[in-house]
Design an enzyme around this catalytic site. Structure first.
Site, short mmCIF file in Angstrom:
data_model
loop_
_atom_site.label_atom_id
_atom_site.label_comp_id
_atom_site.label_asym_id
_atom_site.label_seq_id
_atom_site.Cartn_x
_atom_site.Cartn_y
_atom_site.Cartn_z
N GLU A 106 8.63 -4.20 11.03
CA GLU A 106 9.30 -2.81 10.36
C GLU A 106 9.63 -2.03 11.31
O GLU A 106 9.04 -1.72 12.24
CB GLU A 106 8.09 -2.12 9.51
CG GLU A 106 8.47 -1.04 8.95
CD GLU A 106 7.56 -0.41 7.72
OE1 GLU A 106 6.66 -1.15 7.46
OE2 GLU A 106 7.64 0.76 7.52
N ASP A 165 0.85 -1.17 -0.06
CA ASP A 165 -0.03 -0.06 0.03
C ASP A 165 0.95 1.17 0.01
O ASP A 165 0.44 2.42 0.03
CB ASP A 165 -0.96 0.14 1.16
CG ASP A 165 -0.43 -0.04 2.42
OD1 ASP A 165 0.69 -0.10 2.67
OD2 ASP A 165 -0.99 -0.07 3.52
O1 KIV Z 1 3.57 -0.99 1.77
C1 KIV Z 1 4.74 -1.63 1.71
O2 KIV Z 1 5.52 -1.12 0.96
C2 KIV Z 1 5.24 -2.24 2.99
C3 KIV Z 1 6.53 -2.65 3.36
C4 KIV Z 1 7.19 -1.48 3.90
C5 KIV Z 1 6.99 -3.71 4.04
O3 KIV Z 1 4.30 -2.70 3.71
#
Ligand code: KIV
Length: 281
Positions: free
Chosen positions: A199, A61
């Site tokens: 994260e 997202d």
């Molecule tokens: O949306 C995204 O790019 C993510 C990553 C940061 C793991 O969830």
């Protein structure tokens, strides 16, 4: 690592051309092979990334940020995620493709969560979905998994909760939050999640979670002692040059190359240098 990959000059190419599945990620964890994961949101980039041998492509997202220019990930819709997911799926033959469930499509109501996950699976043809949170979304996670849809969890800095956090700082530095994160990680595994993204948390905490869980743990800003790494493609290729967290390694300066190429094109057109005689019929 060299037993799984053959070296072609300085680049690694997977010898195993079979489609990556959720089960193969678990096998990779058990034999100590690190998992590589990157985001992609469109057909052309997904094709390049897949052919370079990436194990997992995340239709994140983060498309809200890098594709649409929003400040947070909150505005992206389910329809937009499905558009990105189906574009990526048309390009990919080897990587496992994970589509993020957008904010508002799964929190609070497990029936809504299941309906959203089913739309993603049916309309994109993706392999699985990812969603953010632990205890607070446990009913939604269980409901989605009960329908046979593989779920990747996401803990630590969960950008859909930015308004609650108030900043994108490192999460779980304090003992209470670290303890809650470990409990949430175990809960997600017990609910049947096949994998977990961590994260921006301390490396020691991420290492502890990865060693206590049997499912693969993939980190972003979570140190090296996890089972794999994920980065946002626009950040690591230098397309989005305004984002420079400590955890980011830039592998190219594609943004600069694009700007140079376009400015050369503009000057060639203005100077009547393009097209040449050879470039016309
Ligand atoms: O949306 C995204 O790019 C993510 C990553 C940061 C793991 O969830």
């Amino acid at each position: 690592m060299l037993t799984f990959y053959k070296i072609v000059s300085t680049q690694f190419q997977p010898e195993d051309k079979r489609k990556v599945t959720t089960h193969r990620l678990t096998e990779m964890k058990s034999r100590g092979e690190k998992i590589s994961m990157l985001t992609a949101y469109d057909y052309s980039m997904a094709k390049l990334i897949d052919s370079a041998g990436i194990d997992v492509i995340l239709v994140g997202d983060s498309a809200a940020n890098v594709m649409a220019g929003h400040v947070t990930t909150l505005p992206i819709t389910l329809d937009q995620m499905i558009y990105h997911g189906s574009s990526v799926m048309r390009a990919v033959s080897r990587a496992l493709v994970v589509v993020d469930m957008p904010f508002g499509s799964y929190q609070g109501n497990p029936e809504v969560a299941l309906a959203s996950a089913i739309r993603i699976m049916k309309e994109t043809n993706a392999d699985c979905i990812k969603l953010e949170g632990g205890t607070c979304v446990k009913e939604s996670v269980a409901k989605i998994i009960s329908a046979g849809i593989p779920v990747m969890g996401h803990l630590g800095l969960t950008p859909q909760s930015i308004n609650q956090f108030g900043s994108y700082n490192v999460r779980a530095k304090e003992e209470t939050e670290a303890h809650r994160l470990i409990e949430d990680a175990k809960l997600l595994q017990s609910l049947g999640c096949f994998s977990l993204v961590l994260e921006k948390i301390p490396a020691t905490l991420a290492a502890q979670v990865a060693s206590e869980l049997t499912i693969p743990v993939i980190g972003i800003g979570a140190g090296g002692a996890v089972d794999g790494q994920v980065l946002v493609m626009h950040d690591m290729l230098g397309i989005n040059d305004g984002f420079n967290p400590r955890f980011l390694r830039r592998y190219a300066n594609v943004g600069e190359q694009i700007t140079q190429a376009v400015s050369q094109y503009v000057s060639d057109v203005k100077g009547s240098d393009f097209p040449s005689e050879k470039e016309q019929y």
